[in-house]
Design a protein around this motif. Structure first.
Motif, short mmCIF file in Angstrom:
data_model
loop_
_atom_site.label_atom_id
_atom_site.label_comp_id
_atom_site.label_asym_id
_atom_site.label_seq_id
_atom_site.Cartn_x
_atom_site.Cartn_y
_atom_site.Cartn_z
N TYR A 61 0.84 -1.20 0.00
CA TYR A 61 0.00 0.00 0.00
C TYR A 61 0.88 1.26 0.00
O TYR A 61 0.61 2.22 -0.72
N SER A 65 1.15 4.04 -3.07
CA SER A 65 0.88 5.47 -2.86
C SER A 65 2.05 6.33 -3.32
O SER A 65 1.86 7.39 -3.93
N THR A 85 -11.34 -7.15 1.65
CA THR A 85 -10.87 -5.86 2.16
C THR A 85 -9.54 -5.46 1.52
O THR A 85 -9.34 -4.30 1.14
N ASN A 86 -8.62 -6.44 1.40
CA ASN A 86 -7.32 -6.14 0.80
C ASN A 86 -7.47 -5.69 -0.64
O ASN A 86 -6.78 -4.79 -1.11
N THR A 89 -8.90 -2.13 -0.56
CA THR A 89 -7.90 -1.18 -0.08
C THR A 89 -6.83 -0.93 -1.14
O THR A 89 -6.39 0.21 -1.34
N SER A 90 -6.40 -2.00 -1.83
CA SER A 90 -5.37 -1.82 -2.86
C SER A 90 -5.87 -0.92 -3.97
O SER A 90 -5.13 -0.07 -4.48
N ASN A 92 -8.23 1.42 -3.69
CA ASN A 92 -8.34 2.77 -3.15
C ASN A 92 -6.99 3.45 -3.01
O ASN A 92 -6.88 4.67 -3.06
N THR A 93 -5.94 2.64 -2.83
CA THR A 93 -4.59 3.19 -2.70
C THR A 93 -4.03 3.62 -4.04
O THR A 93 -3.12 4.45 -4.11
N TYR A 98 -6.09 -6.68 -9.21
CA TYR A 98 -5.72 -7.49 -8.06
C TYR A 98 -5.79 -8.96 -8.45
O TYR A 98 -6.73 -9.38 -9.13
#
Length: 224
Positions: A61, A65, A85-86, A89-90, A92-93, A98
């Motif tokens: 992450y 970024s 969730t991962n 989150t990835s 969103n980062t 994925y």
């Protein structure tokens, strides 16, 4: 040749990925130092990044970024963590896709090629590379600007293609000798200097020689 940067701490996985990607026509390189991911990313200037989640020092992450502050290069997260969730989150980062371990290499290749198609306009640029107003014709081995053109020998074309593909980044002597002679071991370094000298003399006709700079002891860079 599209370059794939692999940010993964499992050396066996990195070796397998490098072999599989090169076999399918990509240039692939794994990160060497996990405290200098951004430096290696900038020097390599890849078209795609494969990013593991759990890494030494900082996680995926964090590095995603950091890359996003400097580049829109597509990033595919690779992780053994099988949680929704991962994945969220990835994305969103800043990741673009994925895939979970263990993964099918053909599925990963398909994801890579799909991202390349979406992210880069290869249809109009398939036969040319650009540097400012200069165009490198990949079919006819020529450099053109306005109504002027310079024909390149096979060796000169290889050198210019590497420089155009990596413009504003230093291409090492080792990389150039590997591209020219498929080795960086037994070829005299002077042979590369002679080839570059002849190329610069030819490019002086269109004033492109002034954009090729020598980084003493390192290599060459094409920059504005």
């Amino acid at each position: 040749m599209e370059k794939i940067f692999i940010v993964e701490d499992d050396r066996e996985i990195v070796t397998q990925l490098e072999h599989a990607l090169r076999k399918r026509g990509f240039d692939a390189r794994g990160v060497k130092e996990f405290n200098s991911v951004m430096l290696e990313f900038s020097e390599y200037n890849p078209q795609i990044v494969l990013m593991d989640l759990y890494l030494p020092i900082y996680d995926g992450y964090y590095w995603t970024s950091k890359i996003r502050t400097a580049s829109t290069c597509p990033i595919i997260f690779i992780s053994s963590a099988e949680t929704r969730t991962n994945a969220i989150t990835s994305m969103n980062t800043g990741a673009d896709d994925y895939i979970e371990k263990p993964f099918d290499i053909d599925i990963l290749i398909a994801k890579i090629r799909a991202l390349l198609r979406r992210s880069y306009d290869f249809t109009s640029m398939a036969n040319t590379l650009s540097f400012g107003l200069y165009k490198l014709d990949l079919i006819n081995s020529q450099i053109t600007i306005d109504d002027k053109k310079v024909d390149l020998t096979a060796h000169e074309f290889v050198l210019m293609k590497k420089l155009f593909e990596n413009q504003n980044h230093t291409v090492t002597k080792s990389e150039l000798m590997q591209a020219l002679w498929n080795t960086d071991n037994f070829v005299d370094d002077n042979a590369l200097q002679v080839s570059m000298g002849r190329l610069r003399k030819k490019l002086a006709e269109i004033y492109l020689d002034r954009n090729i700079h020598t980084h003493r002891g390192k290599g060459y860079i094409l920059e504005k």
